[in-house]
Design a protein around this motif. Structure first.
Motif, PDB file in Angstrom:
ATOM      1  N   ASP A  86      31.671  46.319  45.735  1.00  0.00           N
ATOM      2  CA  ASP A  86      30.937  46.940  46.840  1.00  0.00           C
ATOM      3  C   ASP A  86      31.489  48.323  47.177  1.00  0.00           C
ATOM      4  O   ASP A  86      30.718  49.261  47.413  1.00  0.00           O
ATOM      5  CB  ASP A  86      30.983  46.047  48.084  1.00  0.00           C
ATOM      6  N   TYR A 128      33.676  39.193  39.251  1.00  0.00           N
ATOM      7  CA  TYR A 128      34.379  40.359  39.783  1.00  0.00           C
ATOM      8  C   TYR A 128      34.538  40.222  41.289  1.00  0.00           C
ATOM      9  O   TYR A 128      33.654  39.710  41.978  1.00  0.00           O
ATOM     10  CB  TYR A 128      33.583  41.633  39.525  1.00  0.00           C
ATOM     11  N   ASP A 129      35.633  40.744  41.799  1.00  0.00           N
ATOM     12  CA  ASP A 129      35.912  40.752  43.235  1.00  0.00           C
ATOM     13  C   ASP A 129      34.797  41.503  43.973  1.00  0.00           C
ATOM     14  O   ASP A 129      34.530  42.674  43.683  1.00  0.00           O
ATOM     15  CB  ASP A 129      37.262  41.429  43.478  1.00  0.00           C
ATOM     16  N   GLU A 130      34.145  40.846  44.921  1.00  0.00           N
ATOM     17  CA  GLU A 130      33.010  41.436  45.618  1.00  0.00           C
ATOM     18  C   GLU A 130      33.381  42.713  46.363  1.00  0.00           C
ATOM     19  O   GLU A 130      32.648  43.706  46.307  1.00  0.00           O
ATOM     20  CB  GLU A 130      32.402  40.437  46.604  1.00  0.00           C
ATOM     21  N   SER A 131      34.491  42.713  47.060  1.00  0.00           N
ATOM     22  CA  SER A 131      34.837  43.878  47.885  1.00  0.00           C
ATOM     23  C   SER A 131      35.103  45.109  47.022  1.00  0.00           C
ATOM     24  O   SER A 131      34.731  46.229  47.395  1.00  0.00           O
ATOM     25  CB  SER A 131      36.034  43.579  48.792  1.00  0.00           C
ATOM     26  N   ARG A 186      34.378  33.770  46.484  1.00  0.00           N
ATOM     27  CA  ARG A 186      33.078  34.227  45.987  1.00  0.00           C
ATOM     28  C   ARG A 186      33.282  35.500  45.177  1.00  0.00           C
ATOM     29  O   ARG A 186      34.107  36.336  45.511  1.00  0.00           O
ATOM     30  CB  ARG A 186      32.141  34.501  47.155  1.00  0.00           C
ATOM     31  N   SER A 187      32.505  35.620  44.128  1.00  0.00           N
ATOM     32  CA  SER A 187      32.599  36.812  43.296  1.00  0.00           C
ATOM     33  C   SER A 187      31.223  37.102  42.702  1.00  0.00           C
ATOM     34  O   SER A 187      30.296  36.321  42.853  1.00  0.00           O
ATOM     35  CB  SER A 187      33.659  36.627  42.208  1.00  0.00           C
ATOM     36  N   TYR A 188      31.106  38.255  42.036  1.00  0.00           N
ATOM     37  CA  TYR A 188      29.853  38.666  41.416  1.00  0.00           C
ATOM     38  C   TYR A 188      29.879  38.371  39.920  1.00  0.00           C
ATOM     39  O   TYR A 188      30.898  38.580  39.260  1.00  0.00           O
ATOM     40  CB  TYR A 188      29.616  40.164  41.594  1.00  0.00           C
ATOM     41  N   VAL A 237      26.982  42.854  36.879  1.00  0.00           N
ATOM     42  CA  VAL A 237      27.643  44.086  37.299  1.00  0.00           C
ATOM     43  C   VAL A 237      27.792  45.037  36.109  1.00  0.00           C
ATOM     44  O   VAL A 237      27.516  46.239  36.220  1.00  0.00           O
ATOM     45  CB  VAL A 237      29.008  43.794  37.958  1.00  0.00           C
ATOM     46  N   PRO A 250      25.770  35.012  41.955  1.00  0.00           N
ATOM     47  CA  PRO A 250      27.111  34.649  42.413  1.00  0.00           C
ATOM     48  C   PRO A 250      27.934  34.016  41.304  1.00  0.00           C
ATOM     49  O   PRO A 250      27.409  33.403  40.386  1.00  0.00           O
ATOM     50  CB  PRO A 250      26.840  33.643  43.542  1.00  0.00           C
TER      51      PRO A 250
END
Length: 192
Positions: free
Chosen positions: A178, A172-175, A129-131, A136, A165
């Motif tokens: 965040d 982009y990588d969610e973590s 999962r990514s944004y 962003v 999503p």
């Protein structure tokens, strides 16, 4: 500052068939925060604004309504950030606080000024999962306006940012996003 205004004694619950935050976990965290806020020196591990930003609660049927808990957490985080800023100013003077703000803003600006679609890493797994990168990147432009052009932006807009999503390398990588937004909130709370 009255901690009772920051943390209500109780929260509304959702219907028994709907999911809300685990009431026991919320109550335990809020009690720990209350004790820490009222007497930080006596707390075994004082609650910091970063702890409030990072806390999460398990979903349970009939739990506390998320909106009320989230609003209280936002007020608590803001109050703790103000206290942390005041403590830093008391210990090292206003210059120490300004240096810290400048350092953090500089780190954030470096990423904000990267080209569209390149501000954050892409997930390493194809189906992760990514944004959505456009969503962003749009928020990043708002942040540049806030930091460099004095355009108004509420810290709550950043806290509540929602991105469409994406899947894998399409986003982009969610973590990483965040973690970056946590630092932005930290900066905005310290400034505001």
């Amino acid at each position: 500052m009255d901690i009772q205004r920051q943390i209500p004694a109780s929260f509304d619950r959702v219907e028994r068939t709907r999911y809300g935050y685990n009431a026991k976990q919320v109550d335990e965290f809020m009690q720990r925060a209350r004790v820490s806020f009222e007497s930080p020196q006596s707390a075994a591990r004082p609650v910091k604004s970063a702890d409030v930003r990072a806390v999460s609660f398990d979903p349970v049927k009939g739990g506390y309504a998320a909106a009320g808990v989230d609003a209280a957490l936002d007020r608590l985080e803001d109050a703790l950030a103000r206290r942390e800023r005041d403590e830093l100013v008391a210990e090292g003077g206003e210059e120490a606080w300004l240096r810290e703000i400048g350092r953090l803003a500089g780190v954030l600006r470096g990423r904000l000024h990267r080209p569209d679609g390149q501000r954050f890493r892409r997930p390493s797994k194809a189906k992760a999962r990514s944004y959505n990168t456009t969503d962003v990147d749009d928020l990043c432009y708002e942040l540049i306006g806030y930091l460099e052009e004095d355009k108004p932006l509420s810290v709550d807009n950043v806290r509540r940012a929602v991105f469409r999503p994406a899947v894998g390398r399409d986003g982009y990588d969610e973590s990483q996003v965040d973690a970056f937004l946590d630092r932005v909130v930290e900066l905005m709370a310290a400034i505001d």
